[in-house]
Design an enzyme around this catalytic site. Sequence first.
Site, PDB file in Angstrom:
ATOM      1  N   ASP A 269     -44.687  34.868 103.648  1.00 28.06           N
ATOM      2  CA  ASP A 269     -45.022  33.781 102.722  1.00 28.06           C
ATOM      3  C   ASP A 269     -44.774  32.418 103.327  1.00 28.06           C
ATOM      4  O   ASP A 269     -44.146  32.299 104.384  1.00 28.06           O
ATOM      5  CB  ASP A 269     -44.215  33.948 101.419  1.00 28.06           C
ATOM      6  CG  ASP A 269     -42.754  34.268 101.667  1.00 28.06           C
ATOM      7  OD1 ASP A 269     -42.277  34.025 102.785  1.00 28.06           O
ATOM      8  OD2 ASP A 269     -42.086  34.761 100.743  1.00 28.06           O
TER       9      ASP A 269
ATOM     10  N   ASN B 230     -33.926  38.100  91.388  1.00 27.50           N
ATOM     11  CA  ASN B 230     -34.743  38.585  90.267  1.00 27.50           C
ATOM     12  C   ASN B 230     -35.652  39.731  90.710  1.00 27.50           C
ATOM     13  O   ASN B 230     -36.600  40.062  90.032  1.00 27.50           O
ATOM     14  CB  ASN B 230     -35.558  37.444  89.654  1.00 27.50           C
ATOM     15  CG  ASN B 230     -36.570  36.871  90.635  1.00 27.50           C
ATOM     16  OD1 ASN B 230     -36.683  37.331  91.761  1.00 27.50           O
ATOM     17  ND2 ASN B 230     -37.301  35.859  90.203  1.00 27.50           N
TER      18      ASN B 230
ATOM     19  N   HIS C 280     -37.640  39.888  93.324  1.00 26.54           N
ATOM     20  CA  HIS C 280     -38.919  39.591  93.982  1.00 26.54           C
ATOM     21  C   HIS C 280     -38.906  40.014  95.441  1.00 26.54           C
ATOM     22  O   HIS C 280     -37.839  40.087  96.071  1.00 26.54           O
ATOM     23  CB  HIS C 280     -39.329  38.116  93.803  1.00 26.54           C
ATOM     24  CG  HIS C 280     -38.576  37.111  94.614  1.00 26.54           C
ATOM     25  ND1 HIS C 280     -38.115  35.926  94.088  1.00 26.54           N
ATOM     26  CD2 HIS C 280     -38.230  37.075  95.921  1.00 26.54           C
ATOM     27  CE1 HIS C 280     -37.525  35.216  95.038  1.00 26.54           C
ATOM     28  NE2 HIS C 280     -37.582  35.895  96.160  1.00 26.54           N
TER      29      HIS C 280
ATOM     30  N   GLU D 115     -43.132  37.196  92.227  1.00 28.95           N
ATOM     31  CA  GLU D 115     -42.175  37.031  91.142  1.00 28.95           C
ATOM     32  C   GLU D 115     -42.386  38.097  90.066  1.00 28.95           C
ATOM     33  O   GLU D 115     -43.466  38.730  90.021  1.00 28.95           O
ATOM     34  CB  GLU D 115     -42.369  35.640  90.511  1.00 28.95           C
ATOM     35  CG  GLU D 115     -42.094  34.492  91.470  1.00 28.95           C
ATOM     36  CD  GLU D 115     -40.609  34.270  91.748  1.00 28.95           C
ATOM     37  OE1 GLU D 115     -39.812  35.219  91.662  1.00 28.95           O
ATOM     38  OE2 GLU D 115     -40.257  33.119  92.044  1.00 28.95           O
TER      39      GLU D 115
HETATM   40  C1  GLP Z   1     -37.117  33.820  99.293  1.00 30.33           C
HETATM   41  C2  GLP Z   1     -38.135  34.566 100.143  1.00 30.33           C
HETATM   42  C3  GLP Z   1     -37.935  36.057 100.104  1.00 30.33           C
HETATM   43  C4  GLP Z   1     -36.471  36.390 100.286  1.00 30.33           C
HETATM   44  C5  GLP Z   1     -35.673  35.801  99.156  1.00 30.33           C
HETATM   45  C6  GLP Z   1     -34.197  36.113  99.223  1.00 30.33           C
HETATM   46  O1  GLP Z   1     -37.487  33.587  97.991  1.00 30.33           O
HETATM   47  N1  GLP Z   1     -39.487  34.276  99.804  1.00 30.33           N
HETATM   48  O2  GLP Z   1     -38.725  36.666 101.103  1.00 30.33           O
HETATM   49  O3  GLP Z   1     -36.287  37.789 100.318  1.00 30.33           O
HETATM   50  O4  GLP Z   1     -35.850  34.399  99.202  1.00 30.33           O
HETATM   51  O5  GLP Z   1     -33.543  35.178 100.013  1.00 30.33           O
HETATM   52  P1  GLP Z   1     -32.074  35.308 100.534  1.00 30.33           P
HETATM   53  O6  GLP Z   1     -32.111  36.312 101.630  1.00 30.33           O
HETATM   54  O7  GLP Z   1     -31.752  33.924 101.051  1.00 30.33           O
HETATM   55  O8  GLP Z   1     -31.246  35.706  99.399  1.00 30.33           O
END
Ligand code: GLP
Length: 258
Positions: free
Chosen positions: A67, A136, A138, A143
């Site tokens: 993304d 959440n 995702h 989402e």
């Molecule tokens: C972002 C990314 C995800 C990632 C998530 C969790 O929203 N788009 O790909 O898995 O954050 O992030 P973190 O690893 O910092 O908790």
Amino acid sequence: MKVVILKTEDEVAQYSADFISHSVTTNKNAVLGLATGSSPIACYQKLIQAHQRAQLSFKHCTTFNLDEYIGICPDNDQSYRQFMNEQLYKHIDIPLLNTHIPNGSSSDLEHEAKCYEDKIKAFGGIDLQLLGIGRNCHIGFNEPGSSLSSRTRVKSLSNDTILANSRFFKPEEFQPSSALTMGIGTILEAKKILLIATGEQKALAIKHCVEGPISAFFPASALQQHADSTIVIDEAAAQLLSSRDYYMLEEDRRKQAS
Ligand code: GLP
């Protein structure tokens, strides 16, 4: 779904780096799906060490990131392009031309999303997709409520996600509220999937992902439908799993058999 529970974050990082290294050493042309966020950083550091110490080469690999934020340019420090360059690409031997990240500053995002899907197909699909997980549940920026067969497209970020990711932005900085993200259908087409999560703040998301009913409201639960997915987590992220002991027994058996 293989669930691997390890004691520490460092073990999770080592396991995932070894998993990716294995994929690259057995197929030097591997197509890797990569992720941002804080979860994969320690894994990327171990891959960099393996590149420096053991000559693990990524020269012939191709990567596709999950993304990118909409509304900031690829050369903005907050873009996922810069994140990947800084955390991994500039420390290994992958040519930058082999690394693909959706362009969130394209003037035609729908076209960009379609081209991204086409490019993944042109490379024969993703061999190994690395994922983190949002609190959440995702994956990518899919989402809650995202269709389980969605493709790369624009998604608005939920308030939970904007709040969780605000820790990366200075108060005066612009924080994007939408992103271009691979869809859940896109992710499920990867040949192998590796999801990493650590810490108690991910425990509920992991519970839904592994043991919850498959539901668009818990996007990571879609991985239950994938034939070759591995969830590697530390004990803190595993604390709500009902069948924890069983997963540990299974992993012991796999280790003995290998
Ligand atoms: C972002 C990314 C995800 C990632 C998530 C969790 O929203 N788009 O790909 O898995 O954050 O992030 P973190 O690893 O910092 O908790």
